[in-house]
Design an enzyme around this catalytic site. Structure first.
Site, PDB file in Angstrom:
ATOM      1  N   ASP A  91       7.760   8.316   4.345  1.00 27.58           N
ATOM      2  CA  ASP A  91       6.448   7.720   4.322  1.00 27.58           C
ATOM      3  C   ASP A  91       6.633   6.222   4.595  1.00 27.58           C
ATOM      4  O   ASP A  91       7.759   5.714   4.684  1.00 27.58           O
ATOM      5  CB  ASP A  91       5.737   8.003   2.985  1.00 27.58           C
ATOM      6  CG  ASP A  91       4.235   7.918   3.131  1.00 27.58           C
ATOM      7  OD1 ASP A  91       3.513   8.535   2.321  1.00 27.58           O
ATOM      8  OD2 ASP A  91       3.768   7.223   4.063  1.00 27.58           O
TER       9      ASP A  91
HETATM   10  C1  GLC Z   1       0.580   6.237   4.354  1.00 29.71           C
HETATM   11  C2  GLC Z   1       0.425   7.589   3.682  1.00 29.71           C
HETATM   12  C3  GLC Z   1       0.820   8.754   4.547  1.00 29.71           C
HETATM   13  C4  GLC Z   1       0.497   8.437   5.991  1.00 29.71           C
HETATM   14  C5  GLC Z   1       1.397   7.297   6.421  1.00 29.71           C
HETATM   15  C6  GLC Z   1       1.144   6.876   7.866  1.00 29.71           C
HETATM   16  O1  GLC Z   1       1.132   5.322   3.461  1.00 29.71           O
HETATM   17  O2  GLC Z   1       1.068   7.754   2.429  1.00 29.71           O
HETATM   18  O3  GLC Z   1       0.115   9.911   4.070  1.00 29.71           O
HETATM   19  O4  GLC Z   1       0.724   9.574   6.801  1.00 29.71           O
HETATM   20  O5  GLC Z   1       1.296   6.177   5.567  1.00 29.71           O
HETATM   21  O6  GLC Z   1      -0.124   6.339   8.001  1.00 29.71           O
END
Ligand code: GLC
Length: 737
Positions: A283
């Protein structure tokens, strides 16, 4: 029969070698490409940065075009439209040494431009075909705008409504959440990732992110391995078995190990035990966050931990980008792990057909013709209607007659923008339909349609009350749209108080004094503690954030064009003090007894929720009869058939979600008081009866025991079948060795 058998053999004889050949071809291609890559190019494939078209995390970079041209980043996210992505892809395939195409990722979670209900809402439809179709439309629109990878489905089981991200998932139940995860992966990926209207999906957030302490986002998770395996992992396992292309690690730690640096999760379970060949992305900067977690002394060490744990791609952290070459030279990481990570990335690109044609998702004609089409909008309207849950309908005040004078009141009554909810990516709330617009668009209405806002969503002003009361007095019925703003759920949006925000309850109380019947329409991203509304409203429709077509879909239900069929997938507590509260809790050694002080209870609130899992009303009524079990006992290698007859005893056709639960009465570990093991959503005409059958075998009764073996245990079980987790008929059976 003979012909069919011959055809099967022929297919097997000819198809199998072709599949094996294609697989060998792919591996040969990838190994050949890998052999040509420099270390820097390999690390580039393990690096993902955001464009600056959308911001979904705490840091943003701007010099990504240079990084693409230098081969130092192999994928980008938050970039879309054919025009923009073509520039980026051109840089990758025409200006780099090996011309490796980019992945274009984006959070296409519940629609791309045509926005569907938030996933928690969709899940309340219990309609797998509808949710698969929703993901299919999202993939079609996203791929038409240059996206080939979505960071969805979010498959985190969630039992705490304080957590804002419950909005993105499928609720509290593992069995239902698993079916829904599969439907969504299938919708996004289809059966062939190389088709230009399918996109790589991403099972997230691995793992147990929904178990964050106190419902506070990013907070600590401390659960047993049994709970991890019984409750939180099954949806991920199902996605892995279904061939989901990617996984995303979660921000949280589990029992002291951050998920992004957790070899037990990533190598032992995901890549070895499940033998999953896909690609793990982190993430947003979650590698870097192992430093504040107190698990790495600096980013370089965090990168070494992540790579050694099995992370293949670093989202936005620039840790692999900055340190992995040095870590390799210091022998802190292994080239074999780098090569494995790169191959997993290249496999996703290969499966998407990007090596055949890197511009295959960059088709201006598709972009002009396949986005927000009338067909897609009609599908979104239908899915939205199926997602809504009728929580109360006193004296059948709903559906409304067209000739009634209605006062449409509330902070969300004429609000289109919030209707698309959180994680609505490229969706445009200004193109959504508000409830007032939906009602006004219903030409069949002959009564007056009056409007007043009444109050704001979340401030302490009451200066609009009087105007709302005045409008209410001129009506026959009040339609009161209450709830949250879209920003009050989703990521980094936990609430310690899950009652109606602002002065909304006070507005309700003022309107109640007029004596007019009040139909509350709730628009929210989580279960809310609405005990007072439940006591005093005449009807309550849980509409969630229903997407682009929200206003029309809610109107369809209020005026009876659609008979509500949704059932809650997450418990509504009476107050936040009951949390965590979910239907499948344990019995304890002192289960509640009304006339016994020394039993498990509160002094100030019942143990029961306001609305339970699986609950939802209809404009008709359903009766259950004839629960039958094919046998009273069955062996481990056998199965049991359970049937039940459901009758639509009302005056209107409707759809009912028939639910099957079991209780394992005695186990080597204590078991939940009830577990969903099957469901079937059926259409029943007025007066019609249907008999539904479910088959249960030992696998359905298995759980992880003290030796961490997933198996069923002989003993007595109860069966419950009906229209919610608290109603229906009961039976019992014995599982024998
Ligand atoms: C965010 C979220 C995740 C998302 C990623 C990209 O922090 O936790 O669910 O897909 O970043 O945007």
């Amino acid at each position: 029969m003979k012909t069919a058998r011959i055809l099967t053999i022929i297919c097997f004889v000819f198809l199998l070698p072709a599949t094996l050949f294609a697989q060998q071809n792919k591996e040969q291609f990838i190994n050949t490409l890998l052999s040509k890559m420099t270390l820097e190019e390999k690390i580039g494939q393990m690096t993902l940065f955001t464009s600056d078209w959308d911001v979904t995390g705490p840091t943003v970079r701007s010099n990504y075009l240079e990084d693409i041209k230098s081969g130092k980043m192999g994928s980008i996210f938050n970039a879309y439209t054919v025009k923009y992505n073509r520039v980026l892809q051109k840089a990758a395939v025409e200006e780099t040494r090996l011309k490796i195409p980019l992945l274009f990722g984006y959070d296409v979670v519940h629609g791309h431009r045509t926005i569907f209900p938030i996933p928690l809402g969709e899940a309340c439809s219990w309609d797998m075909a509808a949710m698969e179709l929703s993901a299919r439309v999202a993939a079609t629109e996203a791929s038409a705008e240059g996206i080939n990878w979505t960071f969805a489905p979010m498959v985190d089981i969630a039992r705490d409504p304080r957590w804002g991200r419950v909005a993105e998932g499928a609720g509290e139940d593992t069995y239902l959440g698993t079916q829904i995860a599969l439907a969504r992966v299938k919708g996004f990926q289809g059966t062939d990732l190389s088709k230009t209207n399918t996109i790589a999906a991403c099972a997230k957030h691995y793992a147990a992110y929904g178990a964050a302490q106190a419902g506070r986002d990013y907070h600590t998770v401390d659960i047993s391995e049994n709970t991890l395996r019984d409750v939180y992992l099954p949806p991920f396992k199902a996605c892995a078995d279904a061939g989901v292309a990617t996984f995303m690690t979660s921000f949280n730690e589990i029992n002291g190990l951050p998920a992004t640096g957790n070899p037990f999760l990533l190598k032992t379970i995901l890549k070895k035990e499940w033998n999953w060949q896909g690609m793990v992305v982190t993430d947003y900067t979650s590698i870097n966050e192992m430093v504040p977690h107190g698990f790495a002394k600096d980013n370089k060490e965090a990168g070494e931990i992540a790579l050694n744990a099995g992370v293949d791609m670093d989202m936005q952290g620039a840790v692999y980008y900055n340190y992995t070459a040095q870590s390799l030279s210091e022998k802190k990481v292994k080239l074999a792990d780098i090569d494995d990570a790169v191959k997993r990335v290249l496999r996703v690109k290969y499966d998407l057909g990007l090596f055949d044609d890197p511009y295959r998702y960059l088709d201006e004609k598709r972009e002009a013709s396949e986005v927000m089409t009338p067909e897609n909008l009609a599908i979104a309207r239908d899915v939205a209607r199926k997602s809504m849950v009728l929580l109360k309908n006193e004296k059948n005040i709903l559906p409304l007659n067209n000739n009634l004078n209605v006062a449409v009141i509330g902070p969300l009554a004429d609000d289109a923008v919030n209707m698309i909810g959180s994680w609505s990516a490229a969706g445009d709330g200004k193109k959504a339909t508000s409830l007032l617009q939906g009602i006004k668009a219903r030409t069949a209405i002959t009564g007056k349609v009056l409007y007043a806002k009444g109050c704001n969503i979340n401030d302490d002003s009451t200066n609009q009350f009087a105007a709302a009361v005045a409008v209410a007095r001129q009506s026959d019925v009040i339609i009161l749209a209450l709830g949250e703003s879209a920003a009050m759920s989703g990521e980094a949006a936990s609430r310690s108080d899950i009652t109606l925000p602002g002065m909304q309850q006070e507005l309700f109380d003022e309107l109640k004094k007029t004596g007019k019947p009040i139909v509350v329409v709730l628009m929210n991203g989580r279960p809310l503690a609405i005990t007072e509304l439940d006591q005093n409203a005449d009807a309550i429709l849980e509409a969630w954030f229903a997407g682009t077509m929200a206003g029309h879909a809610i109107t369809d239900i209020l005026y009876g064009d659609y008979n509500p069929s949704g059932k809650l997938v997450m418990t509504f507590p009476r107050n936040v003090g009951q949390v965590p509260i979910h239907y499948n809790m344990k019995n304890t050694g002192r289960p509640f007894e009304a006339n016994n002080k020394y039993t498990s209870k509160y002094l100030d609130v019942p143990n029961t929720p306001l609305y339970p899992f699986g609950y939802g009303l209809s404009y008709t009524q359903y009766k259950y009869a004839d629960l039958k079990l094919s046998k009273s006992k069955f062996a481990m290698n056998d199965s049991l058939r359970i049937s039940i007859t459901v009758t639509n005893s009302g005056q209107r056709d409707g759809e009912e979600v028939v639910q099957l639960y079991i209780q394992d009465l005695v186990g080597s570990l204590t078991r939940p008081v009830k577990e969903l093991k099957g469901f079937n959503k059926v259409m029943l005409k007025a007066g019609e009866s249907k008999t539904l059958s479910f088959t249960i075998d030992a696998d359905d009764l298995a759980f992880y025991n003290r030796d961490m073996v997933n198996q069923a245990e002989p003993g007595m079980f109860k069966v419950f079948a009906g229209g919610s987790s608290i109603s229906g008929l009961e039976g019992s059976f014995e599982l024998v060795k």
